[in-house]
Scaffold this active site. Structure first.
Site, PDB file in Angstrom:
ATOM      1  N   CYS A   8       0.869  -1.188   0.000  1.00  0.00           N
ATOM      2  CA  CYS A   8       0.000   0.000   0.000  1.00  0.00           C
ATOM      3  C   CYS A   8       0.903   1.234   0.000  1.00  0.00           C
ATOM      4  O   CYS A   8       2.067   1.144  -0.392  1.00  0.00           O
ATOM      5  CB  CYS A   8      -0.969  -0.030   1.182  1.00  0.00           C
ATOM      6  SG  CYS A   8      -0.180  -0.039   2.810  1.00  0.00           S
ATOM      7  N   ARG A  14      -3.301  -0.779   5.344  1.00  0.00           N
ATOM      8  CA  ARG A  14      -3.899  -1.833   4.511  1.00  0.00           C
ATOM      9  C   ARG A  14      -2.994  -3.031   4.249  1.00  0.00           C
ATOM     10  O   ARG A  14      -3.426  -4.185   4.399  1.00  0.00           O
ATOM     11  CB  ARG A  14      -4.369  -1.241   3.174  1.00  0.00           C
ATOM     12  CG  ARG A  14      -5.507  -0.275   3.315  1.00  0.00           C
ATOM     13  CD  ARG A  14      -5.676   0.564   2.067  1.00  0.00           C
ATOM     14  NE  ARG A  14      -4.512   1.427   1.859  1.00  0.00           N
ATOM     15  CZ  ARG A  14      -4.313   2.192   0.810  1.00  0.00           C
ATOM     16  NH1 ARG A  14      -5.191   2.190  -0.177  1.00  0.00           N
ATOM     17  NH2 ARG A  14      -3.253   2.943   0.715  1.00  0.00           N
ATOM     18  N   ASP A 123      -8.464   3.856   1.482  1.00  0.00           N
ATOM     19  CA  ASP A 123      -7.407   4.023   2.467  1.00  0.00           C
ATOM     20  C   ASP A 123      -7.996   4.475   3.805  1.00  0.00           C
ATOM     21  O   ASP A 123      -8.481   5.603   3.928  1.00  0.00           O
ATOM     22  CB  ASP A 123      -6.409   5.061   1.954  1.00  0.00           C
ATOM     23  CG  ASP A 123      -5.125   5.069   2.769  1.00  0.00           C
ATOM     24  OD1 ASP A 123      -5.153   4.570   3.913  1.00  0.00           O
ATOM     25  OD2 ASP A 123      -4.115   5.558   2.260  1.00  0.00           O
TER      26      ASP A 123
HETATM   27  P1  4NP Z   1      -1.751   2.766   4.152  1.00  0.00           P
HETATM   28  O1  4NP Z   1      -2.314   4.142   4.761  1.00  0.00           O
HETATM   29  O2  4NP Z   1      -1.187   3.110   2.786  1.00  0.00           O
HETATM   30  O3  4NP Z   1      -2.934   1.866   4.051  1.00  0.00           O
HETATM   31  O4  4NP Z   1      -0.707   2.279   5.106  1.00  0.00           O
HETATM   32  C1  4NP Z   1      -1.541   5.324   4.846  1.00  0.00           C
HETATM   33  C2  4NP Z   1      -0.633   5.469   5.854  1.00  0.00           C
HETATM   34  C3  4NP Z   1       0.107   6.633   5.960  1.00  0.00           C
HETATM   35  C4  4NP Z   1      -0.081   7.652   5.039  1.00  0.00           C
HETATM   36  C5  4NP Z   1      -0.981   7.484   4.014  1.00  0.00           C
HETATM   37  C6  4NP Z   1      -1.707   6.320   3.914  1.00  0.00           C
HETATM   38  N1  4NP Z   1       0.667   8.854   5.153  1.00  0.00           N
HETATM   39  O5  4NP Z   1       0.401   9.801   4.387  1.00  0.00           O
HETATM   40  O6  4NP Z   1       1.573   8.937   5.985  1.00  0.00           O
END
Ligand code: 4NP
Length: 153
Positions: A8, A14, A123
């Site tokens: 992800c 995710r 997300d």
């Molecule tokens: P992930 O969610 O891609 O599902 O782990 C996110 C975690 C952190 C960030 C964005 C999405 N971020 O911008 O730091």
């Protein structure tokens, strides 16, 4: 040995959720020895950080065990090491290819591409809805396993 890397953006919400859900599924099916399963992010933003509280809470609620996950960014070497590199949304797939190069060995997929309704997994970092993320990942993993049983295992 089938090597699967879930990917992800941040590797805290995710993809680690998918990693531990798939590890649990594989274990319950008695296929643990046949798989190596890991996760990574396309961004280094969260590198070294543990899973989001919302992901841990959902895994706890579903009685899915997890380890001491620390976020990491996907590398070019991962493309050599893994057989299936599975993004959670189209943007992940585009960014994976940007990092590892052209998908010459057809290893890169979107998780819900294995379902009859291909789409992005929202997300929860933005939506706050870890239940919906869990349900979508569960559907994707079930259909991915069906695909493997039909074509690979
Ligand atoms: P992930 O969610 O891609 O599902 O782990 C996110 C975690 C952190 C960030 C964005 C999405 N971020 O911008 O730091």
């Amino acid at each position: 040995m089938i090597k699967v890397l879930f990917v992800c953006l941040g590797n805290i919400c995710r993809s680690p959720m998918a990693e531990y859900m798939f590890k649990d599924m594989v274990k319950k099916e008695g296929l643990e020895k046949d798989f190596f399963i890991d996760s990574a992010g396309t961004s280094a933003e969260e590198t070294g950080n543990s899973m989001h509280y919302g992901t841990r809470r959902k895994l706890d609620q579903m009685n899915i065990p997890y380890g001491n996950h620390l976020a990491r960014k996907i590398t070019k070497q991962d493309y050599k090491d893994f057989d299936y590199i599975i993004g959670m949304e189209e943007r992940n797939v585009i960014n994976i290819k940007r990092i590892v190069g052209e998908d010459t060995q057809n290893k890169i997929y979107g998780l819900l591409d294995f379902t009859s309704n291909p789409r992005d997994i929202a997300d929860p970092w933005y939506t706050g809805n870890f239940d919906k993320t869990y349900d979508d990942i569960a559907q994707g993993l079930e259909d991915f396993m069906k695909y493997l049983k039909k074509n690979v295992i």
